[in-house]
Scaffold this active site. Structure first.
Site, short mmCIF file in Angstrom:
data_model
loop_
_atom_site.label_atom_id
_atom_site.label_comp_id
_atom_site.label_asym_id
_atom_site.label_seq_id
_atom_site.Cartn_x
_atom_site.Cartn_y
_atom_site.Cartn_z
N ILE A 185 -31.03 -69.69 -16.22
CA ILE A 185 -30.29 -69.23 -17.39
C ILE A 185 -28.80 -69.46 -17.15
CG2 ILE A 185 -29.87 -67.29 -18.93
CD1 ILE A 185 -32.82 -68.22 -18.82
N GLN B 48 -34.78 -69.15 -0.36
CA GLN B 48 -34.80 -67.86 -1.05
C GLN B 48 -36.02 -67.03 -0.66
OE1 GLN B 48 -34.40 -68.47 -5.36
NE2 GLN B 48 -32.22 -68.07 -5.17
N PRO C 80 -37.33 -64.97 -16.08
CA PRO C 80 -36.48 -66.05 -16.58
C PRO C 80 -36.51 -67.24 -15.64
CG PRO C 80 -35.29 -63.94 -16.48
CD PRO C 80 -36.55 -63.80 -15.69
N TYR D 207 -35.18 -63.47 -1.80
CA TYR D 207 -35.16 -63.33 -3.26
C TYR D 207 -36.56 -63.51 -3.85
CZ TYR D 207 -33.53 -64.10 -8.08
OH TYR D 207 -33.31 -64.03 -9.44
N GLN E 35 -39.12 -70.48 -3.72
CA GLN E 35 -37.99 -71.41 -3.70
C GLN E 35 -37.44 -71.49 -2.29
OE1 GLN E 35 -36.71 -73.49 -6.07
NE2 GLN E 35 -35.42 -74.25 -4.42
N ILE F 276 -29.20 -59.51 -6.81
CA ILE F 276 -28.25 -60.31 -6.05
C ILE F 276 -28.99 -61.43 -5.34
CG2 ILE F 276 -26.66 -58.38 -5.67
CD1 ILE F 276 -27.76 -58.22 -2.77
#
Length: 241
Positions: free
Chosen positions: A180, A144, A177, A147, A141, A85
């Protein structure tokens, strides 16, 4: 004998593509989802892949869910930790709940899912664990920190677990990744994607979920038995390490 694979976050986006690829290759796949029951039921109807609902941030729920999968399908040979998430916000505005939600779902879930299956994999002398990290776990980032920290933590977890189990026939690898074309990216404002993200990607386009799935399918295979502790970057040239 058909091998059993669990894919978390397996009914949408990258997880769905991985579940479908494994299923097409002959694996018995269990697709785990958290809350979107309508999407999960539609996925099961369309693919014939059984779905299971539990919260990967809850250790007891993972224990119980995996026990049910193994009772119904068989011992887990392949585990794809894909569930994740975002709760994007600059750190100076981030709440404790936003931090903990992302860390628990994206990082603690690796322990919650791997711990119940690792002993069985060691006893049987075979296992494939594939952790879906992110380019933002490699480079960071803004907005984030939660994350990026979780996704970077996945890479350390991957390497350490690979070291512990290499001689037991178990490989542990990560895929990172880039951007995407999933619901998560489609929800971003078009100007952000077109003006800030695409110019960073050398191939000039977003990736497709199927391109990640092909990587996961290879890492799950017998042919990838000499690859462990590796990080596979799939980002169209956005970030090279």
């Amino acid at each position: 004998m058909r091998r059993i694979a669990i894919v978390t976050g397996g009914t949408r986006g990258i997880g769905r593509a991985i579940a479908e690829a494994l299923h097409a290759e002959g694996y018995k796949v269990a697709a785990v989802y958290a809350s979107n029951q309508a999407a999960a039921e539609a996925f099961q109807l369309q693919t014939g892949i059984p779905v299971y609902q539990w919260d990967v941030s809850d250790f007891a729920a993972c224990q119980q869910g995996i026990a049910r999968v193994e009772a119904e399908l068989g011992p887990v040979a392949v585990l794809v930790n894909n569930a994740g998430i975002t709760r994007d916000v600059m750190l100076h505005k981030m709440t404790l709940e936003q931090w903990q939600a992302v860390i628990n779902t994206n990082l603690s879930s690796l322990f919650n899912m791997c711990r119940p299956v690792i002993e069985g994999m060691r006893e049987r002398g075979f296992g494939r664990i594939i952790n879906i990290s992110s380019v933002n776990g490699q480079k960071g980032q803004a907005g984030q920190t939660n994350y990026s920290a979780a996704k970077a933590g996945e890479l350390g977890f991957t390497r350490a677990l690979a070291m512990e189990n290499a001689r037991k026939g178990i490989t542990v690898n990560a895929i990172c990744p880039g951007y995407i074309e999933t619901d998560m990216v489609k929800a971003m404002p078009a100007e952000i994607v077109n003006e800030r993200i695409l110019p960073q990607i050398l191939s000039g386009r977003l990736g497709q979920p199927e391109e990640i799935a092909r990587c996961a399918l290879f890492l799950a295979s017998e042919q990838a038995g000499y690859i462990t502790g590796a990080t596979l970057s799939v980002n169209g040239g956005q970030y090279m390490v």
